[in-house]
Motif scaffolding. Structure first.
Motif, PDB file in Angstrom:
ATOM      1  N   ASN A  60      14.994   9.219   7.374  1.00 27.01           N
ATOM      2  CA  ASN A  60      16.172   9.089   8.241  1.00 27.01           C
ATOM      3  C   ASN A  60      17.480   8.972   7.472  1.00 27.01           C
ATOM      4  OD1 ASN A  60      16.129   6.419   7.255  1.00 27.01           O
ATOM      5  ND2 ASN A  60      16.763   5.566   9.233  1.00 27.01           N
ATOM      6  N   PHE A  61      17.432   9.065   6.131  1.00 33.57           N
ATOM      7  CA  PHE A  61      18.619   8.858   5.292  1.00 33.57           C
ATOM      8  C   PHE A  61      18.980  10.161   4.584  1.00 33.57           C
ATOM      9  CE2 PHE A  61      20.407   6.983   1.187  1.00 33.57           C
ATOM     10  CZ  PHE A  61      21.652   6.731   1.739  1.00 33.57           C
ATOM     11  N   PHE A  62      20.202  10.638   4.815  1.00 36.55           N
ATOM     12  CA  PHE A  62      20.654  11.902   4.249  1.00 36.55           C
ATOM     13  C   PHE A  62      21.978  11.667   3.524  1.00 36.55           C
ATOM     14  CE2 PHE A  62      17.874  12.853   7.720  1.00 36.55           C
ATOM     15  CZ  PHE A  62      17.102  13.912   7.257  1.00 36.55           C
ATOM     16  N   ASP A  63      22.015  12.063   2.258  1.00 36.06           N
ATOM     17  CA  ASP A  63      23.192  11.846   1.425  1.00 36.06           C
ATOM     18  C   ASP A  63      23.833  13.182   1.090  1.00 36.06           C
ATOM     19  OD1 ASP A  63      24.641   9.864  -0.664  1.00 36.06           O
ATOM     20  OD2 ASP A  63      24.277  11.799  -1.624  1.00 36.06           O
ATOM     21  N   THR A  64      25.103  13.336   1.441  1.00 35.99           N
ATOM     22  CA  THR A  64      25.844  14.548   1.143  1.00 35.99           C
ATOM     23  C   THR A  64      27.180  14.159   0.517  1.00 35.99           C
ATOM     24  OG1 THR A  64      26.654  16.650   2.056  1.00 35.99           O
ATOM     25  CG2 THR A  64      26.822  14.701   3.483  1.00 35.99           C
ATOM     26  N   ALA A  65      28.099  15.113   0.402  1.00 36.52           N
ATOM     27  CA  ALA A  65      29.457  14.861  -0.078  1.00 36.52           C
ATOM     28  C   ALA A  65      30.340  15.960   0.465  1.00 36.52           C
ATOM     29  CB  ALA A  65      29.509  14.838  -1.607  1.00 36.52           C
ATOM     30  N   ASP A  66      31.619  15.653   0.616  1.00 36.72           N
ATOM     31  CA  ASP A  66      32.509  16.661   1.199  1.00 36.72           C
ATOM     32  C   ASP A  66      32.655  17.888   0.309  1.00 36.72           C
ATOM     33  OD1 ASP A  66      34.139  15.544  -0.774  1.00 36.72           O
ATOM     34  OD2 ASP A  66      35.720  14.905   0.613  1.00 36.72           O
ATOM     35  N   ASN A  67      32.465  17.724  -1.006  1.00 40.79           N
ATOM     36  CA  ASN A  67      32.654  18.873  -1.893  1.00 40.79           C
ATOM     37  C   ASN A  67      31.396  19.707  -2.116  1.00 40.79           C
ATOM     38  OD1 ASN A  67      31.473  16.795  -3.439  1.00 40.79           O
ATOM     39  ND2 ASN A  67      32.356  17.553  -5.345  1.00 40.79           N
ATOM     40  N   TYR A  68      30.245  19.293  -1.603  1.00 36.45           N
ATOM     41  CA  TYR A  68      29.035  20.101  -1.779  1.00 36.45           C
ATOM     42  C   TYR A  68      29.183  21.395  -0.992  1.00 36.45           C
ATOM     43  CZ  TYR A  68      26.794  15.864  -3.563  1.00 36.45           C
ATOM     44  OH  TYR A  68      26.467  14.741  -4.279  1.00 36.45           O
ATOM     45  N   GLY A  69      29.238  22.503  -1.733  1.00 34.12           N
ATOM     46  CA  GLY A  69      29.469  23.776  -1.058  1.00 34.12           C
ATOM     47  C   GLY A  69      30.837  23.823  -0.419  1.00 34.12           C
ATOM     48  N   THR A 126      24.370  -5.505   5.154  1.00 39.27           N
ATOM     49  CA  THR A 126      24.652  -4.668   6.317  1.00 39.27           C
ATOM     50  C   THR A 126      23.547  -4.657   7.355  1.00 39.27           C
ATOM     51  OG1 THR A 126      23.657  -2.681   5.335  1.00 39.27           O
ATOM     52  CG2 THR A 126      25.976  -3.141   4.826  1.00 39.27           C
ATOM     53  N   GLY A 127      22.305  -4.840   6.929  1.00 36.93           N
ATOM     54  CA  GLY A 127      21.191  -4.712   7.862  1.00 36.93           C
ATOM     55  C   GLY A 127      20.884  -3.270   8.224  1.00 36.93           C
ATOM     56  N   ILE A 128      21.505  -2.315   7.538  1.00 41.55           N
ATOM     57  CA  ILE A 128      21.224  -0.898   7.810  1.00 41.55           C
ATOM     58  C   ILE A 128      19.887  -0.541   7.187  1.00 41.55           C
ATOM     59  CG2 ILE A 128      21.985   1.476   7.464  1.00 41.55           C
ATOM     60  CD1 ILE A 128      24.857   0.450   7.308  1.00 41.55           C
ATOM     61  N   GLU A 129      18.937  -0.174   8.014  1.00 42.76           N
ATOM     62  CA  GLU A 129      17.597   0.144   7.549  1.00 42.76           C
ATOM     63  C   GLU A 129      17.463   1.652   7.352  1.00 42.76           C
ATOM     64  OE1 GLU A 129      13.330   0.062   9.657  1.00 42.76           O
ATOM     65  OE2 GLU A 129      14.212  -1.937   9.409  1.00 42.76           O
ATOM     66  N   VAL A 130      16.926   2.027   6.202  1.00 40.85           N
ATOM     67  CA  VAL A 130      16.740   3.439   5.896  1.00 40.85           C
ATOM     68  C   VAL A 130      15.310   3.678   5.430  1.00 40.85           C
ATOM     69  CG1 VAL A 130      19.160   3.771   5.242  1.00 40.85           C
ATOM     70  CG2 VAL A 130      17.480   3.170   3.476  1.00 40.85           C
ATOM     71  N   SER A 131      14.887   4.913   5.501  1.00 38.90           N
ATOM     72  CA  SER A 131      13.615   5.272   4.896  1.00 38.90           C
ATOM     73  C   SER A 131      13.715   5.046   3.395  1.00 38.90           C
ATOM     74  CB  SER A 131      13.280   6.736   5.199  1.00 38.90           C
ATOM     75  OG  SER A 131      14.373   7.587   4.930  1.00 38.90           O
ATOM     76  N   ALA A 132      12.617   4.671   2.776  1.00 36.31           N
ATOM     77  CA  ALA A 132      12.626   4.387   1.343  1.00 36.31           C
ATOM     78  C   ALA A 132      12.933   5.637   0.533  1.00 36.31           C
ATOM     79  CB  ALA A 132      11.281   3.809   0.914  1.00 36.31           C
ATOM     80  N   THR A 134       0.811  -1.210   0.000  1.00 41.38           N
ATOM     81  CA  THR A 134       0.000   0.000   0.000  1.00 41.38           C
ATOM     82  C   THR A 134       0.845   1.260   0.000  1.00 41.38           C
ATOM     83  OG1 THR A 134      -0.114  -0.138   2.421  1.00 41.38           O
ATOM     84  CG2 THR A 134      -1.922  -1.131   1.166  1.00 41.38           C
ATOM     85  N   HIS A 135       1.863   1.280   0.826  1.00 44.53           N
ATOM     86  CA  HIS A 135       2.793   2.400   0.809  1.00 44.53           C
ATOM     87  C   HIS A 135       4.162   1.880   1.201  1.00 44.53           C
ATOM     88  CE1 HIS A 135       1.408   2.195   4.994  1.00 44.53           C
ATOM     89  NE2 HIS A 135       2.542   2.768   5.344  1.00 44.53           N
ATOM     90  N   VAL A 136       5.182   2.634   0.876  1.00 44.74           N
ATOM     91  CA  VAL A 136       6.542   2.178   1.106  1.00 44.74           C
ATOM     92  C   VAL A 136       7.114   2.959   2.284  1.00 44.74           C
ATOM     93  CG1 VAL A 136       7.469   3.787  -0.601  1.00 44.74           C
ATOM     94  CG2 VAL A 136       8.772   1.773   0.011  1.00 44.74           C
ATOM     95  N   THR A 137       7.745   2.263   3.197  1.00 45.27           N
ATOM     96  CA  THR A 137       8.240   2.930   4.394  1.00 45.27           C
ATOM     97  C   THR A 137       9.749   2.804   4.553  1.00 45.27           C
ATOM     98  OG1 THR A 137       7.775   0.939   5.691  1.00 45.27           O
ATOM     99  CG2 THR A 137       6.069   2.655   5.645  1.00 45.27           C
ATOM    100  N   ARG A 138      10.276   1.587   4.553  1.00 46.24           N
ATOM    101  CA  ARG A 138      11.685   1.345   4.820  1.00 46.24           C
ATOM    102  C   ARG A 138      12.274   0.405   3.776  1.00 46.24           C
ATOM    103  NH1 ARG A 138      11.470   5.095   7.832  1.00 46.24           N
ATOM    104  NH2 ARG A 138      12.096   5.215  10.019  1.00 46.24           N
ATOM    105  N   ARG A 139      13.549   0.610   3.519  1.00 46.63           N
ATOM    106  CA  ARG A 139      14.319  -0.316   2.705  1.00 46.63           C
ATOM    107  C   ARG A 139      15.672  -0.515   3.384  1.00 46.63           C
ATOM    108  NH1 ARG A 139      12.637   0.679  -3.706  1.00 46.63           N
ATOM    109  NH2 ARG A 139      10.551  -0.170  -3.360  1.00 46.63           N
ATOM    110  N   THR A 140      16.379  -1.571   3.029  1.00 40.48           N
ATOM    111  CA  THR A 140      17.687  -1.816   3.626  1.00 40.48           C
ATOM    112  C   THR A 140      18.779  -1.519   2.614  1.00 40.48           C
ATOM    113  OG1 THR A 140      17.566  -4.152   3.035  1.00 40.48           O
ATOM    114  CG2 THR A 140      16.864  -3.544   5.254  1.00 40.48           C
ATOM    115  N   LEU A 141      19.926  -1.088   3.121  1.00 40.95           N
ATOM    116  CA  LEU A 141      21.056  -0.781   2.251  1.00 40.95           C
ATOM    117  C   LEU A 141      21.772  -2.071   1.874  1.00 40.95           C
ATOM    118  CD1 LEU A 141      22.601   2.489   3.738  1.00 40.95           C
ATOM    119  CD2 LEU A 141      21.261   2.221   1.649  1.00 40.95           C
ATOM    120  N   GLY A 142      21.259  -2.716   0.844  1.00 42.67           N
ATOM    121  CA  GLY A 142      21.859  -3.954   0.377  1.00 42.67           C
ATOM    122  C   GLY A 142      21.498  -5.140   1.241  1.00 42.67           C
ATOM    123  N   ARG A 143      22.056  -6.283   0.886  1.00 41.36           N
ATOM    124  CA  ARG A 143      21.723  -7.530   1.577  1.00 41.36           C
ATOM    125  C   ARG A 143      22.679  -7.850   2.707  1.00 41.36           C
ATOM    126  NH1 ARG A 143      21.745 -10.689  -4.050  1.00 41.36           N
ATOM    127  NH2 ARG A 143      20.052  -9.595  -5.090  1.00 41.36           N
TER     128      ARG A 143
END
Length: 379
Positions: free
Chosen positions: A75-84, A26-32, A15-24
């Motif tokens: 809960n998942f935020f993607d940045t990079a050291d060179n952004y700004g 690590t078990g790290i759960e993130v928001s979709a 019905t709706h998507v809530t969480r996904r895992t970062l690959g098979r």
């Protein structure tokens, strides 16, 4: 991928998507849905003075937007050291504050920059020594003792050098500085090099309704890697905000697009052919009450249970719109097929859409502040 694995990767998909895992692995759960933090880095430039940011930003609004995302379940935020040139990491770290345990932070390294001049040098560094220095600097800017996902930001790096960096990342895991790692690249073969490491969790690559990436999605599924999707809204074209002749402001990378950024003309706004393709699929993507941007995100969730799109943002309103897509979930199989049928009949060929893919990796991510943004070295 079997049904049990689908269930592990994607929770409550029906019905709706809530969480996904970062690959098979690590078990790290993130928001979709993640949020890409390129745009909140503010204004910065390339070695020749060309804009690499999305224009001026309000840091306080950026902080409010990040915290609003957390409140809405992102809960998942993607940045990079060179952004700004480091500014994005500092803003993200300040916004998270004491909520570090509630957040999964991804950042990237490899593109050298000068914080004092707020400019990129144009000279990537793929040495192991630089990777360690960059990680130490990112941890300081983010105000954290560890990064959850550390990503190589040189999309066309030499595979043999990359193997050395993969091994260095395994050492960073053992030392407790990172939990997992990945590569921002649009090349399946390069993704496979990193995937040989036991703590490789993801590959970051471009994918959106206008620029599908079937080879990358297939590689991720075969290798057990999450697809962290940059440019999920095609640099803002899939937000619906570039019709009517609207032109990006000066200081916005889209106002003077590099060769790897298709869909925009130099100083002339969005390419009419690209806008025509957006209009062609608009009714399908906006079905059921979705906005155009929400429909574009839903298309990505329907493409694979491994996708985690990271639209960019500059305002609370943009975060609220993108996070609202979680309540609608993925497109249906019928809607997905209809989008494919419509675009298959379009006049703009895949060759034009794919033009410049490697160049994106040299810059960076997806963070346009217009509902969703970013590209590869920038992305």
């Amino acid at each position: 991928m079997d049904a049990d694995m689908d269930a592990d990767m994607d929770m409550d998909l029906g019905t709706h998507v809530t969480r996904r895992t970062l690959g098979r692995r690590t078990g790290i759960e993130v928001s979709a849905l993640g949020l890409g933090c390129w745009a909140i880095g503010g204004e910065w430039s390339g070695p020749d003075g060309q804009p690499y940011g999305w224009g001026a930003v309000d840091d306080e609004e950026s902080v409010r937007a990040i915290r609003r995302g957390l409140d809405l379940g992102v809960n998942f935020f993607d940045t990079a050291d060179n952004y700004g040139t480091g500014h994005s990491e500092r803003v993200l770290g300040r916004a998270i504050g004491a909520r570090r345990d509630d957040v999964v932070i991804a950042t990237k390294w490899g593109n050298v920059f000068d914080e004092e001049t707020r400019s990129a040098t144009g000279n990537p560094d793929d040495s192991v020594a630089y990777a360690r220095r960059a990680l130490t600097a990112s941890l300081k800017r983010l105000g954290t003792e560890y990064v959850d996902l550390y990503q190589l930001h040189i999309g066309d790096a030499d595979p043999e050098r990359a193997a050395q960096l993969r091994d260095a990342c395994e050492e960073f895991v053992r030392e407790g500085f990172i939990r997992a790692y990945g590569w921002s690249t649009d090349d399946p073969a390069r993704a496979a090099v990193f995937a040989e490491g036991p703590h490789c969790a993801a590959v970051q690559h471009r994918c959106n309704v206008l620029q599908d990436a079937p080879e990358m999605l297939a590689a991720g599924a075969e290798l057990g890697l999450a697809s962290v999707v940059r440019s999920p809204l095609a640099m803002g074209l899939l937000t619906g905000k570039f019709g009517g002749g609207r032109v990006p402001a000066a200081g916005d990378i889209r106002s003077a697009p590099p060769s790897w950024l298709p869909g925009f003309g130099d100083g002339g706004g969005a390419d009419p052919q690209w806008l025509a393709r957006v209009d062609a699929v608009r009714s399908v993507l906006t079905g059921g009450g979705r906005t155009l941007a929400q429909g574009a995100l839903a298309w990505l969730w329907a493409r694979s249970p491994l996708t985690v799109p990271i639209p960019g943002f500059r305002t609370v309103a943009q975060v609220e719109e993108n996070a609202g897509a979680l309540e609608y979930g993925p497109l249906s199989a019928e809607e997905l097929a209809e989008v494919e049928r419509i675009l298959g009949e379009g006049a703009l060929g895949e060759e034009a859409l794919d033009e410049g893919a490697l160049g994106e990796e040299a810059l960076g991510e997806e963070a346009l502040g217009e509902g969703a943004l970013g590209e590869q070295a920038l992305s």
